[in-house]
Design an enzyme around this catalytic site. Structure first.
Site, mmCIF file in Angstrom:
data_model
loop_
_atom_site.group_PDB
_atom_site.id
_atom_site.type_symbol
_atom_site.label_atom_id
_atom_site.label_comp_id
_atom_site.label_asym_id
_atom_site.label_seq_id
_atom_site.Cartn_x
_atom_site.Cartn_y
_atom_site.Cartn_z
ATOM 1 N N LEU A 76 0.841 -1.193 0.000
ATOM 2 C CA LEU A 76 0.000 0.000 0.000
ATOM 3 C C LEU A 76 0.874 1.240 0.000
ATOM 4 O O LEU A 76 1.779 1.383 0.830
ATOM 5 C CB LEU A 76 -0.911 0.012 1.230
ATOM 6 C CG LEU A 76 -1.755 1.280 1.448
ATOM 7 C CD1 LEU A 76 -2.761 1.459 0.316
ATOM 8 C CD2 LEU A 76 -2.467 1.227 2.795
ATOM 9 N N VAL A 77 0.613 2.121 -0.941
ATOM 10 C CA VAL A 77 1.183 3.471 -0.927
ATOM 11 C C VAL A 77 0.076 4.401 -0.458
ATOM 12 O O VAL A 77 -1.054 4.338 -0.954
ATOM 13 C CB VAL A 77 1.684 3.890 -2.323
ATOM 14 C CG1 VAL A 77 2.148 5.346 -2.309
ATOM 15 C CG2 VAL A 77 2.820 2.979 -2.772
ATOM 16 N N GLN B 259 0.329 8.420 -4.053
ATOM 17 C CA GLN B 259 0.190 7.471 -5.156
ATOM 18 C C GLN B 259 0.432 8.142 -6.498
ATOM 19 O O GLN B 259 0.382 9.362 -6.633
ATOM 20 C CB GLN B 259 -1.205 6.835 -5.112
ATOM 21 C CG GLN B 259 -1.410 5.910 -3.923
ATOM 22 C CD GLN B 259 -2.819 5.338 -3.847
ATOM 23 O OE1 GLN B 259 -3.659 5.609 -4.705
ATOM 24 N NE2 GLN B 259 -3.086 4.550 -2.817
ATOM 25 N N LYS C 158 3.199 8.451 -8.056
ATOM 26 C CA LYS C 158 4.443 9.216 -8.072
ATOM 27 C C LYS C 158 5.666 8.297 -8.210
ATOM 28 O O LYS C 158 6.793 8.741 -8.052
ATOM 29 C CB LYS C 158 4.570 10.052 -6.792
ATOM 30 C CG LYS C 158 3.453 11.071 -6.594
ATOM 31 C CD LYS C 158 3.628 11.851 -5.310
ATOM 32 C CE LYS C 158 2.466 12.803 -5.055
ATOM 33 N NZ LYS C 158 2.353 13.861 -6.075
ATOM 34 N N GLY D 114 5.323 3.152 -5.485
ATOM 35 C CA GLY D 114 4.971 1.740 -5.483
ATOM 36 C C GLY D 114 5.938 0.920 -6.300
ATOM 37 O O GLY D 114 6.368 -0.169 -5.885
ATOM 38 N N GLU E 92 0.580 -12.457 -3.884
ATOM 39 C CA GLU E 92 -0.693 -13.101 -3.606
ATOM 40 C C GLU E 92 -1.840 -12.317 -4.240
ATOM 41 O O GLU E 92 -2.141 -11.193 -3.852
ATOM 42 C CB GLU E 92 -0.913 -13.192 -2.092
ATOM 43 C CG GLU E 92 -2.211 -13.882 -1.696
ATOM 44 C CD GLU E 92 -2.382 -13.962 -0.191
ATOM 45 O OE1 GLU E 92 -3.425 -14.460 0.257
ATOM 46 O OE2 GLU E 92 -1.467 -13.517 0.529
#
Length: 465
Positions: free
Chosen positions: A253-254, A259, A261, A264, A286
């Site tokens: 999770l960012v 996000q 940018k 991730g 997963e």
């Protein structure tokens, strides 16, 4: 003067004067998504500010019973602020009135505690104080954590041959394992539940979980350095007999304000480097979402483009395709990557077989430029692979078949799976069913082709730089 009295029979005979018995309308409730707004804030000044970062859209129905509806309130409005520094939360709950309309009165605070647990602060003033009292929380968490070096070999024969990206100079990745994982993750769980689709909290008591933190160092107005968490990844270590381990990315999770940018991607690249430097068996993900799989494929295809051990096999396949005029299905299997290449990629780059096969399709696409000249045969290969994945590798002969069979319990979700014998079509299968199957398969092929084109364009643009 006397008073005129109406008889009971007169009142009944007049329909306008009949006494009516009615029922109050049952409370239909209000959708949680329609009355709850969540903001992410990094300072006390951001609270109540119109410029605060709003989380939307988020499906909140899963956290409320009765199909995600809240009952018993008129004019209900819930505003939630989440402190991106300490990960505490505060909920401002207001409403015009409350009453039992036949469905009870939803305990809103209890429902919110199911999401935020102990991080939910009761008083607004106490929440505002967390921005100052907890300002160094992230720094304290990473103070004893392992710092991961950025310049780790990514499996290329020489560093000069690798597609090295300009790495953010103000961010660093830390790895936390063991007991500290639980203390930190307990504060991150609400954001995981809200922002990661289909997620469940990890078992923090299992010592095989590791947390990778993407942290940014910045100075505040007093020239004091602050550490801010931009994102994180939860990785599980499996034992693989006889003496190896496998890394599986369970959650990544960012934080929403950061996000899109490149953070991730940067975090995924660091995980790849860890897998290579520590010589694990492979690195898997997963159930990756489409957006995550897109980034993952871009990274892996770029790595494979400069991975010398597979270049000869790739060139051979591309050359054969350019000369191939036949679309016979018996030829399709020859375009799969050779087993030696699969093993080389796994050993060196830690890319598993399934992921490598998807990358291989994209590598072939790039090698066939200009692709329009060979699009027919290339799409036939993709179609064959999609059908093999969905229906089975033996679908051309005695394959698996899935037929919808409506029942009294569910007219849409029931089905029967069977295997046809000796390549003969079963009488259960109809032309209509076959047409539906073909239509669904074609949609999957179109989706795969669009994904391949997008990744090829992205990788080509980067590779030309």
């Amino acid at each position: 003067m006397g008073t005129k009295h109406q008889s009971s029979s007169d009142s009944i005979s007049d329909p306008k004067k009949r006494r009516r018995v009615g029922f109050s309308k049952t409370d239909a409730g209000i959708e949680a998504n329609d009355c709850i707004t969540i903001y992410i804030v990094s300072s006390a000044e951001d609270v109540d500010s119109p410029n605060s970062f709003c989380l939307e859209p988020i499906d909140l129905s899963q956290f409320f019973e009765d199909d995600g509806r809240i009952f018993g309130y008129q004019g209900l409005k819930i505003t939630i602020w989440v402190n991106l520094i300490s990960f505490h939360a505060y909920a401002d709950i207001s409403f015009e009135s409350s009453s039992d309309g036949g469905r009870g009165i939803t305990n809103v605070k209890s429902a919110l505690q199911n999401i935020f647990a102990e991080s939910l602060v009761d008083e607004k003033d106490a929440f505002l104080q967390t921005f100052s009292t907890e300002s160094h929380y992230v720094r304290s968490v990473v103070s004893n954590a392992e710092t991961l070096q950025h310049k780790v070999s990514n499996g290329c024969s020489t560093e000069s041959n690798c597609l090295l990206k300009s790495e953010p100079s103000d961010v660093e990745v830390f790895r936390i394992a063991g007991t500290p994982v639980g203390h930190l993750y307990s504060r991150l769980v609400p954001l995981v539940l809200l922002l990661v689709d289909g997620s469940n909290p990890i078992d923090v008591l299992d010592p095989r979980w590791e947390i990778y933190l993407l942290v940014q160092e910045r100075k505040d107005t007093q020239e004091d350095r602050l550490s801010r968490l931009l994102g994180f990844a939860a990785v599980y270590r499996f034992h693989r007999y006889p003496g190896s381990t496998r890394m599986r990315l369970g959650q990544i999770l960012v934080m929403p304000p950061y996000q899109r940018k490149g953070y991730g991607r940067f975090l995924l690249e660091v995980l790849n480097r860890v897998a290579v430097s520590e010589n694990v068996y492979d690195l898997t993900i997963e159930e990756p979402e489409d957006s995550l799989q897109y980034v993952r494929l871009c990274i892996d295809v770029e790595r494979l483009l400069v991975f010398d051990p597979i270049q000869q096999s790739l060139e051979s396949v591309v050359s054969h395709l350019k000369q191939e005029n036949s679309l016979k299905k018996s030829y399709m299997c020859k375009y799969a990557p050779p087993l030696s290449a699969v093993e080389d990629v796994r050993k060196t780059l830690k890319i598993n077989k399934k992921q490598f096969e998807q990358c291989w399709e994209i590598l072939i696409y790039l090698g066939l430029a200009p692709i329009n000249k060979y699009m027919e045969i290339y799409q036939a290969i993709v179609s064959h692979r999609v059908k093999a994945e969905v229906v089975g590798k033996d679908s051309e002969g005695a394959g698996k078949q899935v037929i919808d069979v409506p029942t009294e319990y569910d007219q849409q979700m029931s089905f029967v799976m069977f295997k046809s014998q000796n390549g003969e079509s079963s009488s259960i299968e109809t032309a209509a069913n076959q047409s539906i199957v073909e239509e669904q398969l074609q949609k999957l092929v179109d989706k795969r082709m669009n994904q391949i084109k997008l990744i090829a364009e992205k990788v080509s643009a980067v590779h030309r730089q």
